[in-house]
Write a protein that holds these residues in place. Structure first.
Motif, short mmCIF file in Angstrom:
data_model
loop_
_atom_site.label_atom_id
_atom_site.label_comp_id
_atom_site.label_asym_id
_atom_site.label_seq_id
_atom_site.Cartn_x
_atom_site.Cartn_y
_atom_site.Cartn_z
N GLY A 62 6.28 9.01 0.87
CA GLY A 62 4.86 8.98 1.18
C GLY A 62 4.33 10.16 1.95
O GLY A 62 3.20 10.18 2.40
N ARG A 63 5.13 11.21 2.09
CA ARG A 63 4.72 12.42 2.81
C ARG A 63 4.03 13.38 1.85
O ARG A 63 4.50 13.58 0.72
CB ARG A 63 5.95 13.08 3.42
CG ARG A 63 5.66 14.21 4.37
CD ARG A 63 6.93 14.65 5.10
NE ARG A 63 8.01 14.97 4.20
CZ ARG A 63 8.28 16.19 3.73
NH1 ARG A 63 7.55 17.21 4.12
NH2 ARG A 63 9.29 16.39 2.92
N ILE A 64 2.91 13.98 2.26
CA ILE A 64 2.23 14.96 1.41
C ILE A 64 3.08 16.22 1.34
O ILE A 64 3.41 16.82 2.36
CB ILE A 64 0.83 15.31 1.94
CG1 ILE A 64 -0.07 14.09 1.87
CG2 ILE A 64 0.23 16.46 1.14
CD1 ILE A 64 -1.46 14.32 2.42
N THR A 116 -0.92 20.23 -1.66
CA THR A 116 -2.33 19.98 -1.94
C THR A 116 -2.85 21.15 -2.76
O THR A 116 -2.66 22.30 -2.36
CB THR A 116 -3.15 19.86 -0.65
OG1 THR A 116 -2.65 18.78 0.13
CG2 THR A 116 -4.61 19.63 -0.94
N GLU A 172 0.84 -1.19 0.00
CA GLU A 172 0.00 0.00 0.00
C GLU A 172 0.88 1.24 0.00
O GLU A 172 1.79 1.36 0.81
CB GLU A 172 -0.89 0.00 1.23
CG GLU A 172 -1.90 1.11 1.24
CD GLU A 172 -2.86 0.99 2.40
OE1 GLU A 172 -2.64 1.67 3.41
OE2 GLU A 172 -3.81 0.20 2.29
N VAL A 173 0.61 2.14 -0.93
CA VAL A 173 1.40 3.36 -1.04
C VAL A 173 0.72 4.50 -0.28
O VAL A 173 1.36 5.27 0.41
CB VAL A 173 1.60 3.75 -2.53
CG1 VAL A 173 2.32 5.07 -2.65
CG2 VAL A 173 2.33 2.65 -3.26
N LEU A 174 -0.58 4.61 -0.40
CA LEU A 174 -1.31 5.63 0.33
C LEU A 174 -2.74 5.20 0.52
O LEU A 174 -3.25 4.35 -0.21
CB LEU A 174 -1.24 6.99 -0.37
CG LEU A 174 -2.08 7.18 -1.63
CD1 LEU A 174 -3.33 7.97 -1.27
CD2 LEU A 174 -1.30 7.91 -2.69
N ARG A 175 -3.38 5.77 1.53
CA ARG A 175 -4.79 5.52 1.81
C ARG A 175 -5.48 6.86 1.92
O ARG A 175 -5.09 7.68 2.76
CB ARG A 175 -4.94 4.73 3.09
CG ARG A 175 -6.39 4.39 3.41
CD ARG A 175 -6.46 3.52 4.62
NE ARG A 175 -5.78 2.27 4.30
CZ ARG A 175 -6.21 1.09 4.64
NH1 ARG A 175 -7.32 0.98 5.34
NH2 ARG A 175 -5.54 0.01 4.32
N LEU A 176 -6.48 7.10 1.09
CA LEU A 176 -7.21 8.36 1.12
C LEU A 176 -8.26 8.33 2.20
O LEU A 176 -8.94 7.32 2.38
CB LEU A 176 -7.87 8.61 -0.24
CG LEU A 176 -6.92 8.78 -1.42
CD1 LEU A 176 -7.72 8.84 -2.72
CD2 LEU A 176 -6.07 10.02 -1.26
N PHE A 205 2.90 13.71 -3.40
CA PHE A 205 3.57 12.97 -2.34
C PHE A 205 5.04 12.79 -2.65
O PHE A 205 5.41 12.60 -3.82
CB PHE A 205 2.95 11.57 -2.20
CG PHE A 205 1.55 11.56 -1.66
CD1 PHE A 205 1.31 11.39 -0.32
CD2 PHE A 205 0.47 11.72 -2.51
CE1 PHE A 205 0.02 11.38 0.19
CE2 PHE A 205 -0.82 11.70 -2.03
CZ PHE A 205 -1.05 11.54 -0.67
#
Length: 64
Positions: A53-55, A58, A16-20, A49
């Motif tokens: 994996g850090r935002i 946006t 898993e890379v990201l979860r919204l 990202f």
């Protein structure tokens, strides 16, 4: 490492890379610096990202 069994079509080695938290992912790409960009339908956003994996960014869109 991602692997696909040619006979069964089974995919293994995924992570898993990201979860919204909200919205549905719709389109993604990598940029020249290795960052991952993804559009999110619902809240109307584009997210960037880092490879870790850090935002990083946006961007709100005037659509849902």
């Amino acid at each position: 490492m991602l692997e696909i069994d040619p006979e069964s079509g089974a995919v293994t080695g995924t992570r898993e890379v990201l979860r919204l938290q909200d919205g549905i992912p719709d389109g993604a790409c990598m940029d020249a610096e290795g960052n991952f960009w993804i559009t999110v339908v619902g809240p109307g956003k584009v997210l960037r990202f880092s490879a870790a994996g850090r935002i990083l960014e946006t961007r709100s869109l005037p659509v849902t």
